[in-house]
Design an enzyme around this catalytic site. Structure first.
Site, PDB file in Angstrom:
ATOM      1  N   HIS A   1      43.393  42.892  40.211  1.00 50.86           N
ATOM      2  CA  HIS A   1      44.482  42.283  39.446  1.00 50.86           C
ATOM      3  C   HIS A   1      43.995  41.862  38.072  1.00 50.86           C
ATOM      4  O   HIS A   1      42.789  41.696  37.832  1.00 50.86           O
ATOM      5  CB  HIS A   1      45.069  41.070  40.182  1.00 50.86           C
ATOM      6  CG  HIS A   1      44.078  39.974  40.430  1.00 50.86           C
ATOM      7  ND1 HIS A   1      43.204  39.989  41.498  1.00 50.86           N
ATOM      8  CD2 HIS A   1      43.789  38.843  39.733  1.00 50.86           C
ATOM      9  CE1 HIS A   1      42.442  38.906  41.460  1.00 50.86           C
ATOM     10  NE2 HIS A   1      42.768  38.202  40.394  1.00 50.86           N
TER      11      HIS A   1
ATOM     12  N   ARG B   1      40.696  39.745  47.562  1.00 45.11           N
ATOM     13  CA  ARG B   1      41.786  39.788  46.598  1.00 45.11           C
ATOM     14  C   ARG B   1      42.006  41.214  46.135  1.00 45.11           C
ATOM     15  O   ARG B   1      41.055  41.935  45.858  1.00 45.11           O
ATOM     16  CB  ARG B   1      41.467  38.949  45.355  1.00 45.11           C
ATOM     17  CG  ARG B   1      41.389  37.469  45.497  1.00 45.11           C
ATOM     18  CD  ARG B   1      42.662  36.721  45.839  1.00 45.11           C
ATOM     19  NE  ARG B   1      43.935  37.341  45.564  1.00 45.11           N
ATOM     20  CZ  ARG B   1      44.631  37.244  44.421  1.00 45.11           C
ATOM     21  NH1 ARG B   1      44.138  36.572  43.411  1.00 45.11           N
ATOM     22  NH2 ARG B   1      45.810  37.799  44.304  1.00 45.11           N
TER      23      ARG B   1
ATOM     24  N   TYR C   1      37.653  41.686  45.068  1.00 43.53           N
ATOM     25  CA  TYR C   1      36.492  40.832  45.359  1.00 43.53           C
ATOM     26  C   TYR C   1      36.789  39.936  46.560  1.00 43.53           C
ATOM     27  O   TYR C   1      37.945  39.616  46.853  1.00 43.53           O
ATOM     28  CB  TYR C   1      36.101  39.995  44.137  1.00 43.53           C
ATOM     29  CG  TYR C   1      37.198  39.108  43.594  1.00 43.53           C
ATOM     30  CD1 TYR C   1      37.464  37.851  44.149  1.00 43.53           C
ATOM     31  CD2 TYR C   1      37.959  39.499  42.498  1.00 43.53           C
ATOM     32  CE1 TYR C   1      38.458  37.037  43.647  1.00 43.53           C
ATOM     33  CE2 TYR C   1      38.946  38.696  41.986  1.00 43.53           C
ATOM     34  CZ  TYR C   1      39.193  37.462  42.561  1.00 43.53           C
ATOM     35  OH  TYR C   1      40.183  36.656  42.056  1.00 43.53           O
TER      36      TYR C   1
ATOM     37  N   HIS D   1      44.909  38.825  35.216  1.00 42.78           N
ATOM     38  CA  HIS D   1      45.629  37.588  34.920  1.00 42.78           C
ATOM     39  C   HIS D   1      46.263  37.700  33.537  1.00 42.78           C
ATOM     40  O   HIS D   1      45.632  38.199  32.592  1.00 42.78           O
ATOM     41  CB  HIS D   1      44.681  36.392  34.934  1.00 42.78           C
ATOM     42  CG  HIS D   1      43.991  36.173  36.230  1.00 42.78           C
ATOM     43  ND1 HIS D   1      44.476  35.319  37.202  1.00 42.78           N
ATOM     44  CD2 HIS D   1      42.839  36.689  36.738  1.00 42.78           C
ATOM     45  CE1 HIS D   1      43.650  35.314  38.238  1.00 42.78           C
ATOM     46  NE2 HIS D   1      42.652  36.147  37.983  1.00 42.78           N
TER      47      HIS D   1
ATOM     48  N   TYR E   1      33.632  38.294  37.832  1.00 43.89           N
ATOM     49  CA  TYR E   1      34.034  37.647  36.588  1.00 43.89           C
ATOM     50  C   TYR E   1      32.797  37.216  35.810  1.00 43.89           C
ATOM     51  O   TYR E   1      31.771  36.862  36.397  1.00 43.89           O
ATOM     52  CB  TYR E   1      34.882  36.404  36.868  1.00 43.89           C
ATOM     53  CG  TYR E   1      36.284  36.688  37.340  1.00 43.89           C
ATOM     54  CD1 TYR E   1      37.314  36.896  36.434  1.00 43.89           C
ATOM     55  CD2 TYR E   1      36.586  36.727  38.701  1.00 43.89           C
ATOM     56  CE1 TYR E   1      38.609  37.141  36.865  1.00 43.89           C
ATOM     57  CE2 TYR E   1      37.864  36.974  39.143  1.00 43.89           C
ATOM     58  CZ  TYR E   1      38.876  37.175  38.220  1.00 43.89           C
ATOM     59  OH  TYR E   1      40.149  37.430  38.655  1.00 43.89           O
TER      60      TYR E   1
END
Length: 245
Positions: free
Chosen positions: A163, A160, A150, A165, A111
């Site tokens: 995906h 995870r 990640y 959000h 991120y």
């Protein structure tokens, strides 16, 4: 002059059987975050039955194009994809003019955030944020890069699934939804502690976007289809006739 039409009906109560319990020890941060007392049930107020209004003048021309909206000196690295679908209510009606916001990791699973310390590199041409408005039929779409998985510190070697959000505003605050969209065929979905907090297998399936080759662009971009369902209104009586659905 007072309005002569029917008052809008209240929204359906949430189905708690589909929602993950607040306290789920396999998702370790829920242990401290979860409420210790029973949830209260309150009537829906006027402020919950109404909500924010958006229009296309508030969005920029590249807001729904995460491939281009942060690019500095080239395109971001990764698989180019389109995410599209409809925003619907529980009665199957399209929800028009609702704001859909998206944020995600880059293709390496990183991120653009100062607290993300994963060793994957920052992509200088990818911001990871976008937004769009649904059209008159509830349809929305945006272009982006497929995010990477990640690691995270839930237990040893936790990862995870890839995906995106999503934050969705309906016509009222009772419809506000924040969720995650996963990708068909990802083996990490079945072993993710966050996904496993959801008790309903069908609800998990609704979080997984299938590959949509019919809307993919040859030699360019693959597509994934993801419909988003917000709370629907109950019927109301107006001059002895059902209205509101």
């Amino acid at each position: 002059m007072l309005p002569t039409g029917p008052k809008p009906g209240e929204y359906y109560q949430r189905d708690r059987d589909m929602q993950p319990p607040a306290y789920t020890p396999i998702y370790k941060t829920s242990v401290l975050r979860s409420p210790k007392n029973a949830l209260l049930s309150i009537d829906q107020s006027l402020s919950e039955l109404t909500g924010p209004m958006f229009n296309h003048n508030e969005l920029g021309p590249l807001d729904n194009d995460m491939i281009s909206n942060y690019a500095q000196d080239g395109e971001p690295i990764g698989q180019r994809i389109i995410v599209h679908g409809r925003v619907l209510d529980e009665n199957g009606n399209g929800v028009p003019n609702t704001l859909v916001e998206a944020w995600q990791a880059n293709a390496g699973g990183r991120y653009r955030h100062k607290k993300d310390v994963y060793l994957a590199p920052i992509d200088p041409n990818f911001g990871g944020c976008g937004r769009c408005l649904s059209d008159d039929n509830g349809y929305y779409f945006f272009r982006t890069i497929k995010p990477g998985p990640y690691p995270w510190r839930n237990y040893v070697n936790s990862w995870r699934p890839a995906h995106i959000h999503l934050s969705v505003f309906g016509p009222s605050f009772s419809q506000r939804l924040i969720t995650q969209m996963y990708f068909e065929g990802d083996p990490l979905i079945d072993i993710c502690p966050i996904v496993k907090t959801i008790p309903d297998a069908e609800a998990i399936k609704r979080l997984i976007a299938p590959l949509d080759m019919n809307n993919s662009i040859p030699m360019d971009t693959r597509a994934y289809k993801f419909d988003i369902v917000l709370r629907g209104r109950r019927s109301t009586l107006f001059e002895n006739r059902l209205e509101g659905n």
